[in-house]
Design a protein around this motif. Sequence first.
Motif, PDB file in Angstrom:
ATOM      1  N   ALA A 279      17.404  35.693 143.666  1.00 42.70           N
ATOM      2  CA  ALA A 279      18.542  34.853 143.823  1.00 42.70           C
ATOM      3  C   ALA A 279      17.807  33.826 144.902  1.00 42.70           C
ATOM      4  CB  ALA A 279      19.615  35.368 144.038  1.00 42.70           C
ATOM      5  N   ALA A 280      17.146  34.245 146.024  1.00 42.97           N
ATOM      6  CA  ALA A 280      16.709  33.476 147.053  1.00 42.97           C
ATOM      7  C   ALA A 280      15.539  32.407 146.591  1.00 42.97           C
ATOM      8  CB  ALA A 280      16.069  34.267 148.297  1.00 42.97           C
ATOM      9  N   PHE A 281      15.090  32.678 145.434  1.00 44.28           N
ATOM     10  CA  PHE A 281      13.965  31.932 144.658  1.00 44.28           C
ATOM     11  C   PHE A 281      14.677  31.285 143.477  1.00 44.28           C
ATOM     12  CE2 PHE A 281      11.250  33.701 147.428  1.00 44.28           C
ATOM     13  CZ  PHE A 281       9.903  32.827 147.571  1.00 44.28           C
ATOM     14  N   LEU A 282      15.957  31.234 143.577  1.00 47.98           N
ATOM     15  CA  LEU A 282      16.887  30.342 142.567  1.00 47.98           C
ATOM     16  C   LEU A 282      16.800  30.949 141.153  1.00 47.98           C
ATOM     17  CD1 LEU A 282      15.907  26.689 143.290  1.00 47.98           C
ATOM     18  CD2 LEU A 282      17.466  28.121 144.526  1.00 47.98           C
ATOM     19  N   PHE A 283      16.494  32.355 140.985  1.00 49.03           N
ATOM     20  CA  PHE A 283      16.633  33.104 139.680  1.00 49.03           C
ATOM     21  C   PHE A 283      18.052  33.870 139.782  1.00 49.03           C
ATOM     22  CE2 PHE A 283      12.216  32.475 140.202  1.00 49.03           C
ATOM     23  CZ  PHE A 283      11.904  31.888 139.084  1.00 49.03           C
TER      24      PHE A 283
ATOM     25  N   GLU B  17       9.374  27.009 137.350  1.00 45.97           N
ATOM     26  CA  GLU B  17       9.836  28.283 137.330  1.00 45.97           C
ATOM     27  C   GLU B  17       8.875  29.229 137.662  1.00 45.97           C
ATOM     28  OE1 GLU B  17      13.986  27.815 134.963  1.00 45.97           O
ATOM     29  OE2 GLU B  17      12.163  28.051 133.972  1.00 45.97           O
ATOM     30  N   LYS B  18       7.778  29.102 136.816  1.00 44.85           N
ATOM     31  CA  LYS B  18       6.573  30.088 137.049  1.00 44.85           C
ATOM     32  C   LYS B  18       5.942  29.948 138.388  1.00 44.85           C
ATOM     33  CE  LYS B  18       5.349  30.176 132.196  1.00 44.85           C
ATOM     34  NZ  LYS B  18       4.199  29.499 131.062  1.00 44.85           N
ATOM     35  N   CYS B  19       5.850  28.757 138.847  1.00 44.31           N
ATOM     36  CA  CYS B  19       5.444  28.673 140.318  1.00 44.31           C
ATOM     37  C   CYS B  19       6.175  29.387 141.248  1.00 44.31           C
ATOM     38  CB  CYS B  19       5.353  27.315 140.773  1.00 44.31           C
ATOM     39  SG  CYS B  19       4.094  26.212 140.150  1.00 44.31           S
ATOM     40  N   ARG B  20       7.584  29.435 141.174  1.00 47.81           N
ATOM     41  CA  ARG B  20       8.356  30.061 142.007  1.00 47.81           C
ATOM     42  C   ARG B  20       8.331  31.368 141.892  1.00 47.81           C
ATOM     43  NH1 ARG B  20      12.658  26.662 139.995  1.00 47.81           N
ATOM     44  NH2 ARG B  20      13.809  28.544 139.702  1.00 47.81           N
ATOM     45  N   LEU B  21       8.111  32.071 140.646  1.00 45.61           N
ATOM     46  CA  LEU B  21       8.035  33.323 140.591  1.00 45.61           C
ATOM     47  C   LEU B  21       6.479  33.727 141.129  1.00 45.61           C
ATOM     48  CD1 LEU B  21       9.134  36.190 139.420  1.00 45.61           C
ATOM     49  CD2 LEU B  21       8.075  35.451 137.119  1.00 45.61           C
ATOM     50  N   ALA B  22       5.491  33.257 141.007  1.00 46.16           N
ATOM     51  CA  ALA B  22       4.230  33.541 141.442  1.00 46.16           C
ATOM     52  C   ALA B  22       4.253  33.589 143.017  1.00 46.16           C
ATOM     53  CB  ALA B  22       3.229  32.429 140.998  1.00 46.16           C
ATOM     54  N   LEU B  23       4.924  32.566 143.537  1.00 43.61           N
ATOM     55  CA  LEU B  23       5.245  32.518 145.015  1.00 43.61           C
ATOM     56  C   LEU B  23       5.891  33.639 145.649  1.00 43.61           C
ATOM     57  CD1 LEU B  23       5.898  28.755 145.625  1.00 43.61           C
ATOM     58  CD2 LEU B  23       3.587  29.943 146.448  1.00 43.61           C
TER      59      LEU B  23
ATOM     60  N   LEU C 234      11.887  19.279 146.918  1.00 48.24           N
ATOM     61  CA  LEU C 234      12.642  20.330 147.778  1.00 48.24           C
ATOM     62  C   LEU C 234      11.724  21.892 147.895  1.00 48.24           C
ATOM     63  CD1 LEU C 234      16.368  19.644 146.903  1.00 48.24           C
ATOM     64  CD2 LEU C 234      15.097  18.990 148.981  1.00 48.24           C
ATOM     65  N   SER C 235      11.415  22.045 146.959  1.00 47.71           N
ATOM     66  CA  SER C 235      10.571  23.430 146.796  1.00 47.71           C
ATOM     67  C   SER C 235       9.103  23.168 147.453  1.00 47.71           C
ATOM     68  CB  SER C 235      10.317  23.813 145.199  1.00 47.71           C
ATOM     69  OG  SER C 235      11.395  24.042 144.541  1.00 47.71           O
ATOM     70  N   ARG C 236       8.616  21.884 147.379  1.00 46.04           N
ATOM     71  CA  ARG C 236       7.398  21.761 148.148  1.00 46.04           C
ATOM     72  C   ARG C 236       7.576  21.818 149.743  1.00 46.04           C
ATOM     73  NH1 ARG C 236       3.395  17.378 145.024  1.00 46.04           N
ATOM     74  NH2 ARG C 236       3.955  18.214 142.983  1.00 46.04           N
ATOM     75  N   GLU C 237       8.665  21.105 150.118  1.00 43.33           N
ATOM     76  CA  GLU C 237       8.867  21.302 151.475  1.00 43.33           C
ATOM     77  C   GLU C 237       9.396  22.680 151.788  1.00 43.33           C
ATOM     78  OE1 GLU C 237      12.221  18.326 151.616  1.00 43.33           O
ATOM     79  OE2 GLU C 237      10.960  16.558 151.772  1.00 43.33           O
ATOM     80  N   ALA C 238      10.107  23.583 150.980  1.00 48.33           N
ATOM     81  CA  ALA C 238      10.449  24.887 151.480  1.00 48.33           C
ATOM     82  C   ALA C 238       9.061  25.728 151.782  1.00 48.33           C
ATOM     83  CB  ALA C 238      11.163  25.698 150.464  1.00 48.33           C
ATOM     84  N   LEU C 239       8.100  25.330 151.069  1.00 51.79           N
ATOM     85  CA  LEU C 239       6.618  26.133 150.702  1.00 51.79           C
ATOM     86  C   LEU C 239       6.018  25.727 152.197  1.00 51.79           C
ATOM     87  CD1 LEU C 239       4.465  27.927 149.556  1.00 51.79           C
ATOM     88  CD2 LEU C 239       3.727  25.730 148.561  1.00 51.79           C
ATOM     89  N   GLU C 240       6.233  24.380 152.449  1.00 45.67           N
ATOM     90  CA  GLU C 240       5.429  23.742 153.624  1.00 45.67           C
ATOM     91  C   GLU C 240       6.152  24.478 154.816  1.00 45.67           C
ATOM     92  OE1 GLU C 240       4.378  19.541 151.679  1.00 45.67           O
ATOM     93  OE2 GLU C 240       6.027  19.814 153.088  1.00 45.67           O
ATOM     94  N   GLU C 241       7.344  24.727 154.920  1.00 46.24           N
ATOM     95  CA  GLU C 241       8.130  25.263 156.241  1.00 46.24           C
ATOM     96  C   GLU C 241       7.742  26.527 156.391  1.00 46.24           C
ATOM     97  OE1 GLU C 241       9.471  23.487 158.487  1.00 46.24           O
ATOM     98  OE2 GLU C 241       8.961  21.579 157.296  1.00 46.24           O
ATOM     99  N   ALA C 242       7.523  27.396 155.134  1.00 48.55           N
ATOM    100  CA  ALA C 242       7.023  28.818 155.279  1.00 48.55           C
ATOM    101  C   ALA C 242       5.739  28.938 155.714  1.00 48.55           C
ATOM    102  CB  ALA C 242       7.345  29.387 154.019  1.00 48.55           C
ATOM    103  N   LEU C 243       4.830  28.100 155.371  1.00 46.39           N
ATOM    104  CA  LEU C 243       3.269  28.178 155.643  1.00 46.39           C
ATOM    105  C   LEU C 243       3.233  27.719 157.145  1.00 46.39           C
ATOM    106  CD1 LEU C 243       1.587  27.002 152.652  1.00 46.39           C
ATOM    107  CD2 LEU C 243       1.619  29.197 153.332  1.00 46.39           C
TER     108      LEU C 243
END
Length: 641
Positions: free
Chosen positions: A434-438, A454-460, A483-492
């Motif tokens: 759910a945190a990854f929008l599934f 969706e595949k990108c989010r699952l792999a991440l 938005l997903s790119r920005e979330a990934l950047e903040e995590a990294l």
Amino acid sequence: MLALSLNKITKSYGVDVILQDVSFTINENEKVGFVGKNGAGKTTLFKILTGEITPDSGEKFIPKDKKLGYLSQNLGLDEELTVFEETMKVFEDIKSIEYRLRELEVLIAENANDSDNSNYEKYLKEYGRLQDDFEKKNGYGCESFAKGILVGLGIGPEYLDKSISLLSGGQKTRVALSKLLLQNPDVLLLDEPTNHLDLEAINFLEGFLRDYRGTVIIISHDRYFLDVITTKTFELTNGVVEEYGGNYSYFIEERRTRYKQRLKEYELQQKEIERIESMIEKFRSFNREKSIKQAESREKMLEKIERIDKPLLDEKSSRINFECKVKSGVDVMIVDELSKSYSDRKLFENISFMIRREERIALIGENGRGKSTIFKIIKEDIAPSSGYIKIGKNVQIGYYDQEQRELSTHKTILDEIWDSFPHMAVKDVRNTLAAFLFTGDDVFKEISLLSGGEKCRLALLKLMLSKPNFLLLDEPTNHLDILSREALEEALLSYDGTLFVISHDRYFLNKIINRILELDENSITEYLGNFQYYIEKKNANDDDLVVSTVGKTKTQVKEERKKLRGEREKIKKAKLEIKDIEKTLEKLESEIASLEEDLCNEEVYSNPEKSLEVNTKINNNKKKIDELYERWEILMEEVEE
């Protein structure tokens, strides 16, 4: 002048409203960026503009003299033609003129000696008219122009005579994009134009679009690209378009400002509504005729208030959080004299570099150079032709494949996670998904049916759950919305492990990376900074080149870099002094010319004292000039060494 406009455009698919009363106007020569999450309706909007889709309601206006150009997913290339033949179809009208000119040359020659020269005159007039038309349409330069666009977008001369059928999907897209740019439409619609382009091709496209004399409308997740090109941004969210008068970076700041202002206005109104409602309740509690009338008066006042909706900031994105299970040693990886070839094709040879704990490094280079191959060698999926890679102590590698080959396409989303992490409880798996929008029944979807994003989010998500301390990310932002790119950047940015990434996302490289390794056929070159630093060094003069790291320790590289900095500073000072000397020389020579004119005046040459004074000044200036020229020659030698 107006390029196009939409007025209250609405489009729905079943119960899903994609566009709702969308209105905007775009003028000639404007460069506009369209942003919004995946599925927001940006491509639908483009197809309405081109006429591929009819809206449910609303009006579209495009002046009759405006030609639209759009790169659709159906590229429409003739697979049997060569790359150059297919590209030159854009200039069919010019080629028909050229063919007629060749015909006329023969006819003119045949009729030159005819006694009845009426045909001769007629052919000459037609030839002259067509010749002017041919020149105006750049007939002599169209072939070289076409080749320049193809090469600029990464279709090299070696591909020009190849059949379209032999090209990869990405190469075909480049050919189609080349054709679109060559058509020179009044309004250029570009949907993710930087997909399948390497950095050199993207730089070429940026330069082309900056100078483009027409309207450009771009859908892109490449934020750096949008920053460079666009002067206006339209955000499409919840079916509505909102306009911002600047590029992407301006849009981000302005959107936050507008949200805060709207939230403040909403909260103030809510307080005022609460105050009035409290007064109404109080007046009614008195239960007197006068107080009841006062309550009714306040109720009418309340009804007249135009209610402000609570502002929504569309920031629904994956909640990514990378952690390390264990801490690695200081030396994470050593690459020594690494080479890789396939048959007679050399990808790279004798490259050496080192990665240390908590570094954030990007590997860049032209497509096909072997960047992904290096990642596969690190993972031991393939063997190098020579050299070796040594992985450090306690290093746990997590790999993100841009093609998501790590996912089992026949499994459901839920099974993919549960099979990989069987110790997790069902509740924890569902919460993480759910945190990854599934959410809901989405978790039972088969992976083969998922979109690229969706595949990108699952792999991440799988990568995050494995908690590696050394992340290998191959194009991690491909297929992700902004938005997903920005979330990934903040995590990294908060990740305390080591990062090694391949990416063409320059905004990502600027924000995340602190060291860049550029791979070419002969070596690997290090840049100790982010992408902007890399660009500055690449655009610098020869005396500003960075240090090659091939076969050198970090200490040697540091010492050599220190030496280079000293040399650069010395040359910089020399150049400044040269400029000062040249200005002084110009001034002294001007003074000498003026003084020599004075010597021609009777009041000077007839007066021995004045004449001597002027001659002395001239001689002093000449002496200074000789000294300055000597210094100038020494400095020029320093600069040219």
